[in-house]
Write an enzyme that holds these catalytic residues in place. Structure first.
Site, PDB file in Angstrom:
ATOM      1  N   ASP A 163      47.667  32.925  17.238  1.00  0.00           N
ATOM      2  CA  ASP A 163      46.845  31.708  17.171  1.00  0.00           C
ATOM      3  C   ASP A 163      47.629  30.558  17.783  1.00  0.00           C
ATOM      4  OD1 ASP A 163      45.159  33.338  15.816  1.00  0.00           O
ATOM      5  OD2 ASP A 163      45.038  32.149  13.991  1.00  0.00           O
ATOM      6  N   ASP A 220      32.080  34.356  12.065  1.00  0.00           N
ATOM      7  CA  ASP A 220      32.961  33.847  11.014  1.00  0.00           C
ATOM      8  C   ASP A 220      32.051  33.471   9.851  1.00  0.00           C
ATOM      9  OD1 ASP A 220      35.069  34.060  12.857  1.00  0.00           O
ATOM     10  OD2 ASP A 220      34.514  32.150  13.734  1.00  0.00           O
TER      11      ASP A 220
END
Length: 232
Positions: free
Chosen positions: A8, A129
């Site tokens: 990330d 998500d």
């Protein structure tokens, strides 16, 4: 089942967030390229990269790092975060990215996924998500009224081949994945499903593999040492 180590990116660094909260950030490395090389050396067959700046602001600030990761490794890279136009997809594919992940844009922009799938086919994945079974958007800051399972079925109908499912409540918490929702999804759709969020120990990975998933994305547990990639 393919194991995808997650990198990330935020401000050029390799970070992890808790439950997607930008104020709850840990910097694990200021050299994400070295991290990517390390995962490849330890046997990774694919790398999952998220541009967190892109996810939050819709504009990438990490393209130089992404290009470096692709240049420095010999395994495919899938990339998500802030990809909201066809031009964005063309851009990142030109870096050498193997698969582009659409998130917020898939929910909010009418016709975008259809156009992307028609143009780029299997190079497109969508990340759902979810919070309590509902789709979240805008870097996970808002929850929509769309049920994750309904959205997944719709995407399958459009010809999507790869779906990533992240349970936000579990992400970065090392509490284990949401097996119940993953199992339900797997039983209701017939496309490659990648689990993400909460994978914290080897047993989680073993249990996920019994569900017949295509892949599992592992982030924080690799950085804390709770899971050894080589062992998997």
């Amino acid at each position: 089942m393919i194991i995808f180590p997650a990198i990330d990116l935020r401000g050029g660094n390799c970070v992890r967030l808790k439950q997607g909260k930008f104020q709850d950030e840990n910097i694990y490395s200021k050299n994400p390229v070295e991290i990517a090389k390390k995962w490849e050396e330890q046997g990774a067959k694919y790398i999952h990269v998220v541009d967190l700046d892109g996810a939050l602001e819709g504009v990438s600030k990490n393209s130089h790092v992404i290009k470096e990761i692709i240049k420095a490794t010999n395994i495919p890279v899938q990339l998500g975060g802030g990809i909201r136009k066809i031009k964005d997809i063309e851009n990142v594919l030109s870096y050498g990215v193997s698969r582009v992940i659409l998130g917020t844009s898939a929910v909010k922009i009418d016709g975008f996924v259809e156009e992307a799938l028609k143009t780029f086919g299997e190079k497109i994945a969508v990340s759902i998500d979810a919070k309590k079974g509902y789709v979240a958007v805008d870097g996970w800051t808002k929850t929509s009224d769309i049920k994750a399972i309904d959205f997944a079925k719709k995407l399958e109908g459009l010809g999507l081949k790869t779906l990533i499912y992240t349970d936000i409540a579990k992400d970065g918490m090392l509490l284990g994945p949401n097996f119940k929702e993953l199992k339900e999804l797997k039983e209701n759709i017939n496309i490659d499903l990648i689990a993400s969020g909460g994978i914290s120990k080897k047993e989680d990975v073993e249990k996920l593999s019994t569900l017949g998933l295509y892949g599992a994305i592992i982030g924080k547990a690799l950085y804390t040492g709770d899971i050894a990639l080589e062992e998997l």
